[in-house]
Motif scaffolding. Structure first.
Motif, short mmCIF file in Angstrom:
data_model
loop_
_atom_site.label_atom_id
_atom_site.label_comp_id
_atom_site.label_asym_id
_atom_site.label_seq_id
_atom_site.Cartn_x
_atom_site.Cartn_y
_atom_site.Cartn_z
N LYS A 1 50.76 44.76 23.94
CA LYS A 1 49.07 44.42 24.48
C LYS A 1 48.69 45.29 25.50
N GLN A 2 49.35 45.90 26.33
CA GLN A 2 48.71 46.82 27.34
C GLN A 2 48.36 48.20 26.86
N VAL B 1 55.56 44.62 33.69
CA VAL B 1 55.03 44.19 34.77
C VAL B 1 53.63 43.46 34.45
N ASP B 2 53.18 42.53 35.16
CA ASP B 2 51.90 42.11 35.03
C ASP B 2 50.71 43.12 34.82
N GLY B 3 49.81 42.55 34.15
CA GLY B 3 48.69 43.57 33.53
C GLY B 3 47.90 44.03 34.84
N GLU B 4 47.82 43.38 35.93
CA GLU B 4 47.02 43.88 37.14
C GLU B 4 47.80 45.00 37.78
N CYS C 1 42.33 50.00 46.96
CA CYS C 1 42.76 48.84 48.06
C CYS C 1 42.09 47.27 47.49
N SER C 2 42.57 46.55 48.18
CA SER C 2 42.25 45.07 47.82
C SER C 2 40.93 44.66 48.24
#
Length: 341
Positions: A321-322, A136-139, A98-99
């Motif tokens: 790097k991921q 995709v972005d790291g988040e 959840c956010s």
């Protein structure tokens, strides 16, 4: 009376949560969603959804970037109504987080539906997870990995191992229950050790036949039943490259969704420089060799598309790097650089 008690309990819990940090409030709210089926069903109407098709996540391309869209419940209903199965499919979603504002996030696999209709409607495509994690972005990567693992677990645990009867998931997807036997099944991860072996001045990297051309990474393997991390690292290094570990140091851990759901436990392993002759187990590895600092630094700068040589071969390159293997290699470079400074 029970409904009144549950409502009062939620209000009290909500008040207590507001007194804690954002992280604590999030974790307690997520736990409530896992334990309270009615609350979770209510959250499905206000949450956001990550879409999958046969475990491949849905991505949208924006220029050179890949985005992971989060669809609202209303948007999901609009899409699913085209298949006249809206409510049935929402029930198959699983909670993945959840956010900070307590907006729940769910994942939903639409593998039984025509993906071309969904891709056309949303202007994107379902992409293989291995590629998606690195574009995709790291988040977003951890959420996609967690969602994939949880969806895959539900797909492979639809029947009770004791009775053979169907199991039923709870709304959050945090467990499955066999009502015939009363057995409750919870998602599990398999522990995997990944070790960067060094003899003090070089590090050892290897590749399997299934790897992309030129890619080398740290040694890894599943823990055997009854092993601790130290024993698993020593055994894997001995089995795969014929070296004996003298000491090891823990670095970090990472969830990894392949081949199932794994917990990667990353370590640095030291072997004696005088006993550093490699003996490769060709049943598991295609190649293993020592790399010096300069070659590692150059390899970290190299991308797969720039690794091809004129003779058709490939220069060595390393995980992006991921991946936790990249972190191990970077830590080794930093240590070597500090020693030579």
């Amino acid at each position: 009376m029970a409904a009144v008690y549950q409502a009062l309990h939620r209000r009290v819990s909500s008040l207590i949560c507001r007194l804690h940090s954002t992280y604590v409030r999030k974790m307690r709210y997520l736990n409530q969603l896992k334990e309270d089926d009615s609350l979770c069903r209510q959250a499905q109407t206000s949450g956001t959804f990550y879409l999958f098709h046969n475990l491949s996540p849905f991505l949208q391309k924006a220029g050179k970037k890949y985005l992971v869209p989060q669809l609202s419940a209303a948007e999901m209903k609009g899409i699913l109504e085209k298949f006249q199965e809206a409510e049935q499919w929402i029930e198959k979603s699983v909670l993945i987080g959840c956010s900070d504002e307590h907006r729940p996030r769910f994942a939903l696999d639409l593998g039984a539906l025509d993906k071309s209709v969904i891709e056309s409607e949303l202007q994107g495509s379902f992409t293989d997870l291995r590629k998606a994690l690195f574009v995709v972005d790291g988040e977003d990567s951890p959420l996609l990995a967690s969602a994939h693992s949880l969806l895959q677990w539900h797909e492979s645990h639809q029947y009770c191992s004791r009775t053979g009867q169907p199991t039923q998931k709870n709304p959050a997807g945090s467990k499955r229950v066999c009502h015939a036997s009363g057995v409750t099944y919870y998602p599990q991860m398999s522990p995997v050790v990944i070790a960067l072996v060094s003899d003090g001045s070089r590090c050892l990297l290897a590749r399997q036949p299934s790897f992309p051309p030129g890619m080398f990474t740290a040694l890894s393997g599943f823990c055997d039943m009854g092993e601790n991390v130290e024993e698993a690292v020593r055994r894997e290094v001995a089995e795969e490259v014929g070296l004996e570990v003298e000491s090891l140091r823990y670095s970090a851990s990472q969830h990894w969704p392949f081949p199932g759901s794994s917990l990667m436990i990353a370590c640095h392993a030291l072997v004696g420089a005088q006993r550093a002759e490699i003996s490769v187990d060709t049943l598991e590895l295609e190649e293993a060799r020592w790399f010096g600092l300069e070659e590692i630094v150059e390899g970290l700068k190299r991308e797969p598309r720039s690794s091809k040589r004129d003779d058709g071969g490939c220069l060595p390159w390393f995980p992006p790097k991921q991946a936790i293997a990249h972190q191990l290699i970077q830590e080794w470079v930093q240590q070597q650089t500090a020693q030579t400074a």
